[in-house]
Design a protein around this motif. Sequence first.
Motif, PDB file in Angstrom:
ATOM      1  N   CYS A 191      20.658  20.952  11.859  1.00 52.46           N
ATOM      2  CA  CYS A 191      21.089  19.864  10.977  1.00 52.46           C
ATOM      3  C   CYS A 191      20.615  20.057   9.545  1.00 52.46           C
ATOM      4  O   CYS A 191      19.523  20.569   9.302  1.00 52.46           O
ATOM      5  N   ARG A 242      24.344  22.003   9.771  1.00 53.56           N
ATOM      6  CA  ARG A 242      24.250  23.087   8.798  1.00 53.56           C
ATOM      7  C   ARG A 242      25.509  23.950   8.790  1.00 53.56           C
ATOM      8  O   ARG A 242      25.921  24.452   7.732  1.00 53.56           O
ATOM      9  N   ASN A 276      19.052  19.160   5.987  1.00 56.50           N
ATOM     10  CA  ASN A 276      18.003  18.276   5.499  1.00 56.50           C
ATOM     11  C   ASN A 276      18.504  17.560   4.245  1.00 56.50           C
ATOM     12  O   ASN A 276      19.643  17.755   3.804  1.00 56.50           O
ATOM     13  N   GLU A 335      15.896  20.745  13.251  1.00 55.00           N
ATOM     14  CA  GLU A 335      15.635  21.532  12.034  1.00 55.00           C
ATOM     15  C   GLU A 335      16.584  22.722  11.938  1.00 55.00           C
ATOM     16  O   GLU A 335      17.089  23.051  10.865  1.00 55.00           O
ATOM     17  N   SER A 336      16.833  23.355  13.065  1.00 48.00           N
ATOM     18  CA  SER A 336      17.691  24.531  13.077  1.00 48.00           C
ATOM     19  C   SER A 336      19.157  24.183  12.835  1.00 48.00           C
ATOM     20  O   SER A 336      19.869  24.905  12.127  1.00 48.00           O
ATOM     21  N   MET A 357      10.031  26.582  17.564  1.00 46.52           N
ATOM     22  CA  MET A 357      11.375  26.046  17.420  1.00 46.52           C
ATOM     23  C   MET A 357      12.145  26.253  18.713  1.00 46.52           C
ATOM     24  O   MET A 357      12.027  27.278  19.356  1.00 46.52           O
ATOM     25  N   LEU A 409      12.802  18.459  17.992  1.00 46.34           N
ATOM     26  CA  LEU A 409      12.906  18.373  16.538  1.00 46.34           C
ATOM     27  C   LEU A 409      13.006  19.750  15.905  1.00 46.34           C
ATOM     28  O   LEU A 409      13.547  19.904  14.803  1.00 46.34           O
ATOM     29  N   GLY A 410      12.518  20.773  16.598  1.00 50.58           N
ATOM     30  CA  GLY A 410      12.770  22.134  16.144  1.00 50.58           C
ATOM     31  C   GLY A 410      14.258  22.458  16.196  1.00 50.58           C
ATOM     32  O   GLY A 410      14.789  23.152  15.321  1.00 50.58           O
ATOM     33  N   ARG A 429      14.492  14.415  10.477  1.00 47.45           N
ATOM     34  CA  ARG A 429      13.830  15.141  11.590  1.00 47.45           C
ATOM     35  C   ARG A 429      13.052  14.177  12.489  1.00 47.45           C
ATOM     36  O   ARG A 429      11.968  14.469  12.962  1.00 47.45           O
TER      37      ARG A 429
END
Length: 352
Positions: A224, A116, A226, A221-222, A1, A217-218, A144
């Motif tokens: 945003c 997030r 899902n 993921e951290s 990540m 994309l890591g 993602r």
Amino acid sequence: MSKMVHATIRWSPRDSMRHALIRTVLSTIAMTGADRWLAPRCRGRGVILTFHHVAPEPVAQMPENAGLSITPDFLDQTLRLIADLGYAIVPLAEVPARLSEEGPPFAVLTFDDGYRDNARHALPVLEAHRAPFTMFVCTGFADRTAPLWWLDLEEAIDSQPALRLAFPDGMVEGPAGTSKEKLALWSRIYWRLRRHDESVLEQTMRVLVDTAGLDPLGRVESLCMNWQDLRYLARHPLASIGAHTVSHPRLARIPAERARVEIEESRRRIREELDVDPFVFAYPVGDPGSAGTREFTMAREAGYSLAVTTRPGVLKPGQPVHALPRISVNGHYQKERYLRALLSGVPFALKG
């Protein structure tokens, strides 16, 4: 990540001459009382406020990135000030009706991209104030599949001793060993990317990400939400969901066929995943170089009842509902006096 990148950069947004000048203008408006005595003439019927990140610490440090983050305390202060000034906080759906009738000033709260930290840090503040809001979802972030290129650029500059990038109009290169060098290189590359069409930006960033060994994309993921996170949010009584394209391109800088797909597919994807029909749309970046008459027409033809830009201004009767202005609640201006000046509408009247 992908790691976050501001560990070695030591820089304050206050060092920016441009932002210092804007703060001076806003402070002058507030200190002279112009925000109070001119507000009845300048503030219009209401405002739509734009937020991105809400977190105790900024997500990034470079000037254009740092401005996208405010603290939860300042969000709370913003909502308190809005109430003190007599604004009603209303859902975005009420804007057309509010513009057509007399009444107290109103404010609309919008959050772009789907981060997030909005759920973690902003939502408790919004709940405490019982404030409705709209979350504009970029579906590629939730899927993602789309990168946060502006943060990738910051990490690439911070993680390498020097950079060399080829553009259609010439090479950009320079050292990136010190904070001053990183800032200089950031300014040269960021604004060069913004001057070019989206295809150049995307290709240049692919090369840079590959060279620097980043994990875009890591990072998404951290940072945003899902679809599971967004399903919870979509059921929240204060929340409404809007569309914000698939991959967050500057729509005016891509071919018409792709722009139409970005506008329409994001709505379809949200309906598919969240079982809600987003009837409102936000243009990515949203300035005049990123969204114009072509895009406003596309949003209307796609069935959105209204759409918002980032062109600064207040709401007035007769404005096109597919090109509504917004006021950014910006990380560089986290003081009550700055916000008072902006809400008054005076800065926009002065600008002409």
